[in-house]
Scaffold this motif. Structure first.
Motif, PDB file in Angstrom:
ATOM      1  N   PRO B 399       0.814  -1.217   0.000  1.00 33.80           N
ATOM      2  CA  PRO B 399       0.000   0.000   0.000  1.00 33.80           C
ATOM      3  C   PRO B 399       0.849   1.269   0.000  1.00 33.80           C
ATOM      4  N   GLY B 400       0.181   2.394  -0.206  1.00 35.87           N
ATOM      5  CA  GLY B 400       0.828   3.680  -0.013  1.00 35.87           C
ATOM      6  C   GLY B 400       1.216   4.405  -1.276  1.00 35.87           C
ATOM      7  N   LYS B 401       1.282   3.695  -2.385  1.00 38.02           N
ATOM      8  CA  LYS B 401       1.700   4.365  -3.618  1.00 38.02           C
ATOM      9  C   LYS B 401       0.530   4.681  -4.533  1.00 38.02           C
ATOM     10  N   ARG B 402      -0.567   3.935  -4.365  1.00 35.21           N
ATOM     11  CA  ARG B 402      -1.740   4.205  -5.187  1.00 35.21           C
ATOM     12  C   ARG B 402      -2.915   4.375  -4.240  1.00 35.21           C
ATOM     13  N   ILE B 403      -3.231   5.623  -3.943  1.00 30.33           N
ATOM     14  CA  ILE B 403      -4.253   5.937  -2.939  1.00 30.33           C
ATOM     15  C   ILE B 403      -5.619   5.948  -3.598  1.00 30.33           C
ATOM     16  N   VAL B 404      -6.566   5.214  -2.992  1.00 33.38           N
ATOM     17  CA  VAL B 404      -7.909   5.184  -3.551  1.00 33.38           C
ATOM     18  C   VAL B 404      -8.659   6.431  -3.099  1.00 33.38           C
ATOM     19  N   LEU B 405      -9.213   7.167  -4.092  1.00 26.21           N
ATOM     20  CA  LEU B 405      -9.934   8.393  -3.754  1.00 26.21           C
ATOM     21  C   LEU B 405     -11.440   8.237  -3.906  1.00 26.21           C
ATOM     22  N   TYR B 406     -11.850   7.243  -4.732  1.00 28.40           N
ATOM     23  CA  TYR B 406     -13.270   7.120  -5.105  1.00 28.40           C
ATOM     24  C   TYR B 406     -13.516   5.677  -5.510  1.00 28.40           C
ATOM     25  N   PRO B 407     -14.620   5.066  -5.254  1.00 24.27           N
ATOM     26  CA  PRO B 407     -15.795   5.553  -4.530  1.00 24.27           C
ATOM     27  C   PRO B 407     -15.543   5.691  -3.019  1.00 24.27           C
ATOM     28  N   LYS B 408     -16.447   6.349  -2.350  1.00 27.49           N
ATOM     29  CA  LYS B 408     -16.234   6.690  -0.952  1.00 27.49           C
ATOM     30  C   LYS B 408     -15.967   5.480  -0.078  1.00 27.49           C
ATOM     31  N   GLU B 409     -16.707   4.371  -0.326  1.00 25.63           N
ATOM     32  CA  GLU B 409     -16.568   3.252   0.611  1.00 25.63           C
ATOM     33  C   GLU B 409     -15.209   2.577   0.553  1.00 25.63           C
ATOM     34  N   TRP B 410     -14.424   2.825  -0.490  1.00 25.35           N
ATOM     35  CA  TRP B 410     -13.111   2.203  -0.588  1.00 25.35           C
ATOM     36  C   TRP B 410     -11.990   3.206  -0.411  1.00 25.35           C
ATOM     37  N   LYS B 411     -12.343   4.447  -0.048  1.00 23.49           N
ATOM     38  CA  LYS B 411     -11.352   5.514   0.020  1.00 23.49           C
ATOM     39  C   LYS B 411     -10.265   5.188   1.024  1.00 23.49           C
ATOM     40  N   SER B 412      -9.011   5.427   0.616  1.00 23.32           N
ATOM     41  CA  SER B 412      -7.917   5.160   1.548  1.00 23.32           C
ATOM     42  C   SER B 412      -7.064   6.396   1.793  1.00 23.32           C
TER      43      SER B 412
END
Lengths: 290, 421, 316
Positions: B399-412
């Motif tokens: 983790p840490g290099k590709r940040i999930v922005l959308y959809p809200k429930e998977w946002k990291s």
């Protein structure tokens, strides 16, 4: 949207691209322009050159241009060998046009498929420090990824031009297409000369391939995109003229770049071929043809 | 001369006959015991899509082995019967006909990509077969086949849902963007993505200041990026294929593209080799993806699967990390297999009914199909590259290099905005 | 007079066999495979008219084929439900006209310049189709399989019979050209165009006939393609593999005689289908390429040439 800034950059990008196109076309200019051998497989050899650069660059980290130059002699011998086969099968029996074309067509496919079978269709790239950097002069950008190939291409073209006009073999190459018998009378073996010329043409493919993979990612079928461009340049420049070829390459690069910037990129390839068809229809001898 | 030949031939014939009987006797008892369940498909193992196709096949074989270790389906072992379609659509009708009529497979799944899914549709439709499909944007829109199930999580309106996240994210920012540049490759997926982007932009009343396509053979993207910059767009949406995605990103860097959001529909930025090559040039780009190793997406089974995949994928000339296509290739067989087990049958009608109403648990999380066989709800992620270091493949494994922005429930994580000013 | 009967008898037998096959065969796989082979056969026969008979190499075969396919798509979209034979006729007309145009434009071009011009033409056509949004442009077009398939058991059987009829028709035309006065004129152009001109052969007219017939035939081969494959996009319609096969099959079979491309197509086409389901499809291109190169270098007259040499040797 028409601004001096945009135009200047489009022109510069076009010229840099055109220089690279010259490196791609010069092998064909020798082989087709001087010897009338239709090596439609030339772009495929360039792809082999690109893969050579990729392999050595990813394994050892050598600079791609140096790899290209180092590989050139090997390509030279390969070219000479292929010419031997071509001569034995076609030129000796006088079957040239139809069969010779189809021969190189088959060779092109064999090269492409073997590359695919061995390396797959993933795009290959090279790493070098200058890829990604860009010089800025005023409001014009000179990406090194394009500038370095341009400089190498100009050097290559100048070198070939000097070779063809100054050295004995070079002049013999120019002569063999013009008058074979006279050349024999002058003491040169036309078969040997043609073999040398063909080898030289393929040797340039090693360098052009290295330049290609510096500019962008390469996979086996990329060669096909260049067949048309390469022939367009050689025909537009005029058969037998290296300087004509260089100018034609610059023109093509310029037209593609300006059209892509101002009219939209989807029309660029059609424009290139439109130029070719127009030349063939109006002045088949090209700009500087003999 | 003739007599010798005849004697030879009759002797050879006798030997062949004896061998045949022996073989039949040896094989027959085995055949009665466990008739395998055959799943048939064509896959691009050579040609343009082979990189993805080979990766998918590896995932599918892992699924087959996993299922067989647990006793197979309905107590019978699973066998994959497949052919290489060489990314040639013209091969597909013949291959699927052979699978069904000669190889007599029990179930079929699709090849990879719209080009190769569509030619099989008339055949599966005529025979009313359940057809799980592996990617292909909106491939069922014309056919409207009710037994088609698409594993790609585009959503019920695939063409617009694809880019919806990108635009929604942009509109959340302050100040709201007003102008957008749309550029796409002249090829199937990219054009569809761009069309969707256009619809979304118009719905949000954004002004489209650049809207052009480029031929796939383009090598130099600097004129294009420069022309885009000249229009000063607030956001830039790109629909591109792997080589052009690379070209675009490099050109954006060279030209020094200044815009608030850049990316959207660039295929290729999900592939390990390209991520490694582009390195820090990716930072800030917001692009689509389907699964990334972020803590919010740790579905049960996914890490196990990836470990198995990565072990097999070494030196096979495929994506070494396998984050993009392989989990979905595993999943589209999972939903099929789970349906067979649940309905205890191979009846296509029962399977289709089950697949329509069930929410499946797979390595890619919960899967629920909705209208026209697409996902009931979109899960096309918008992901932002961050803190990418140069020339390092392993950094993308975690983790840490590709940040999930959308959809809200998977946002990291939260967006870093603007891209570059 | 003597030569006509055996050919037409053979043609009738083949046709009857095809019909019989559709009644007997339960396995539809053979029809799809045969469709592909017959399509390649028509392309090979067509190419040979300009290439083998007249001596002008056409690298742009994929262009004519794709325009035939796209004519089908465009007309099908404009007037839904048009019967396939009409679409085929339309494709023949349009591609024939393009062939005529290509012939005119390339008046002065010989040999390799002509070949490059055909390649350029194919790419220009592809760019045009790519930008023509009515037929889907680069996004591609879907053709849904029509409901009716006459008295046949399935649509693919009907397509197969259609292709069989078209194939026999094109071979008949090619044979006619080969042995007619027209054909002798074409052969004269192939052997030495300047001498032919001097001897009074109307080279321009004959070349135009040649390119028009070739263009029309290739369009005919392409017209049913969208119905076979359901989804067409410019990349797959204009693919170079079609062009290579169109050249390789006649060269392997033998370009001087009308039966050459038929033999080449049947042999190479069947081999490709077998390789496709047994080994790998990519190998197909490799095999075709190698066969092409081997035949050109070792047996330039093709299989027909080898057979002729063999029979000539035996007679002694």
């Amino acid at each position: 949207m028409f601004s001096a800034d945009l135009l200047a950059n489009a022109v510069v990008a076009g010229l840099l691209l055109g220089g690279f196109y010259a490196a791609v076309a010069i092998g064909l200019a020798i082989v087709f322009g001087q010897l009338d051998i239709v090596n439609i497989a030339h772009p495929a050899f360039i792809i082999v050159g690109a893969y050579t650069a990729y392999i050595l660059n990813s394994r050892f980290g050598f600079d791609p241009v140096l790899i290209g130059v180092a590989a050139a002699p090997i390509f030279f011998f390969a070219g000479a060998a292929i010419y031997r086969v071509y001569y034995a099968a076609f030129e000796r029996t006088g079957q040239e046009s139809l069969s010779g074309l189809a021969f190189f067509f088959g060779v092109m496919f064999i090269i492409e498929v073997v590359l695919i079978l061995v390396y797959g269709v993933d795009y290959r790239l090279v790493q070098a420090d200058y890829i990604g950097q860009s010089w800025r002069i005023g409001f014009v950008d000179f990406p090194l990824r394009m500038l370095v190939p341009f400089i190498v291409a100009v050097t290559l073209t100048a070198g070939v031009y000097a070779y063809l006009s100054r050295t004995f073999t070079g002049r013999a190459i120019q002569a063999v297409a013009q008058d074979r018998l006279a050349l024999q009378l002058m003491g040169a073996n036309p078969i040997r000369i043609k073999q040398w010329a063909f080898g030289l043409g393929i040797a340039t493919a090693a360098i052009a391939g290295a330049l290609l993979i510096i500019i962008g990612p390469v996979e086996p079928s990329v060669g096909r995109q260049y067949i048309g461009r390469v022939f367009a340049i050689v025909v537009l420049g005029g058969m037998g003229s290296i300087s004509g070829m260089f100018i034609a390459a610059l023109i093509l690069g310029l037209v593609e770049s300006v059209v892509a910037t101002f009219m939209g990129p989807s029309w660029a390839p059609a424009v290139a071929f439109g130029v070719l068809l127009l030349t063939l229809a109006l002045r088949p001898a090209g700009l500087f043809g003999r | 001369m003739h007599l010798f030949k005849r004697r030879w031939m009759s002797r050879a014939g006798a030997v062949a006959l004896a061998a045949g009987v022996a073989l039949a006797g040896w094989v027959a008892p085995a055949a009665h015991a466990q008739q395998p369940i055959k799943i048939g498909f064509s896959m691009a193992l050579t040609g343009g899509l082979a990189g993805a196709g080979k990766a998918a096949l590896i995932a599918m074989e892992i699924w087959r082995d996993d299922v067989n270790k647990k006793g197979g389906l309905l107590g019978r072992p699973v066998q994959l019967v497949y052919y290489d379609d060489a990314t040639q659509p013209a091969s597909v009708p013949g291959l699927y006909t052979k699978l069904l009529e000669v190889d007599k497979v029990d179930l079929v799944v699709s090849a990879y990509g719209t080009n190769l899914i569509a030619p099989a549709m008339p055949i599966v439709m005529r025979k009313k077969l359940v057809f799980p499909a592996l990617f292909g944007l909106g491939a069922n829109e014309e056919f409207k086949y009710d037994r088609y199930f698409q594993i790609m999580p585009a959503g019920p309106e695939p063409k617009t849902d694809w880019s919806k996240g990108f635009f929604d994210l942009a509109m959340e920012q302050n100040p709201k963007p007003k102008t957008v540049a749309i550029v796409a490759a002249d090829a199937e997926f990219a054009l569809n993505a761009a069309a969707g982007a256009r619809t979304n932009a118009q719905k949000l009343k954004l002004q489209i200041v650049y809207d052009k396509t480029y031929p796939p053979a383009t090598t130099d993207f600097t004129p294009i990026v420069r022309a885009i910059q000249a229009t000063n767009p607030d956001i830039v949406y790109v629909g591109s294929y792997p080589p052009d995605s690379v070209g675009m990103v490099k050109a954006a860097h060279e030209v020094g593209l200044k815009t608030k959001m850049f990316g959207g529909g660039m295929v290729g930025l999900q592939f390990a080799a390209i991520q490694k090559n582009l390195g820090p040039l990716l930072n800030g780009i917001v692009n689509y993806d389907f699964w990334v190793p972020e803590p919010t997406l740790k579905f049960p089974g996914i890490e196990e699967f990836l470990a198995k995949y990565q072990a097999v994928a070494k030196d096979k000339g495929v994506d070494p990390l396998g984050h993009y296509l392989p989990p979905w290739a595993y999943a589209y067989l999972e939903v099929l297999g789970q349906s067979v087990q649940a309905t205890k049958s191979l009846d296509q009608g029962k399977l289709a009914a089950h697949m329509h109403k069930t929410t499946f648990d797979t390595v890619v999380g919960k899967v629920k199909f909705g209208k026209n066989g697409e996902w009931a709800q979109t899960r096309t992620l918008q992901v932002q590259f961050r803190d990418v270091a140069p020339d390092n493949l392993e950094q993308f494994a975690g983790p840490g290099k590709r940040i999930v922005l959308y959809p809200k429930e998977w946002k990291s994580g939260n967006i870093v905005y603007p891209y570059k000013q | 007079m003597k030569k006509i009967s055996p050919f037409w008898v053979c043609a009738a037998v083949v046709l009857a066999a095809g019909l019989g096959f559709t009644q007997i065969a339960e396995n539809e796989y053979y029809f799809t495979a045969l469709y592909v082979i017959l399509q390649a056969l028509i392309m090979a026969v067509a190419w040979n008219i300009l290439g083998g008979f007249t001596g002008y190499v056409n690298f742009g075969s994929a262009g004519f084929f794709a325009v035939g396919a796209y004519t089908s798509i465009a007309l099908n979209k404009a007037l839904v439900g048009l019967p396939l034979p009409l679409l085929i006729v339309a494709a023949a007309v349009i591609c024939g006209l393009i062939g005529l145009g290509v012939g005119y434009l390339t008046l002065r071009l010989k040999g390799v310049y002509f070949a490059i011009a055909t390649l350029a033409m194919a790419i220009v056509l592809e760019t045009f189709v790519n930008n023509w949004s009515y037929v889907g442009g680069a996004r591609g077009a879907y053709i849904l399989t029509p409901e009716s398939h006459l008295w046949f058991d399935s649509y693919i059987q009907m397509l197969f019979m259609l292709m069989l009829i078209l194939a026999i028709g094109s071979v008949a035309i090619s044979r006619k050209l080969n042995f007619s006065r027209l054909g002798r004129g074409l052969a004269a152009i192939r052997d030495d165009e300047v001498a032919a001109e001097c001897a009074g052969v109307p080279t321009l007219r004959l070349k135009l006939v040649s390119t028009t017939v070739m263009g029309a035939m290739m369009g005919v081969a392409g017209a049913p393609y969208p119905f076979f494959v359901t989804y067409v996009d410019p990349l797959s319609a204009f693919n170079l593999f079609v062009a290579v096969n169109a050249i390789a099959m006649p060269m392997i079979g033998g370009t001087a005689h009308w039966v050459g491309p038929v033999i080449g197509a049947l042999l190479v086409g069947s081999m490709q289908e077998i390789v496709k389901v047994n080994i790998s499809s990519e190998l197909n291109i490799l095999i075709v390429g190698i066969m092409l190169v081997l035949f050109i270098t070792l047996a330039p007259q093709g299989i027909v040439g080898l057979a002729q040499k063999y029979f000539r040797g035996r007679r002694r």
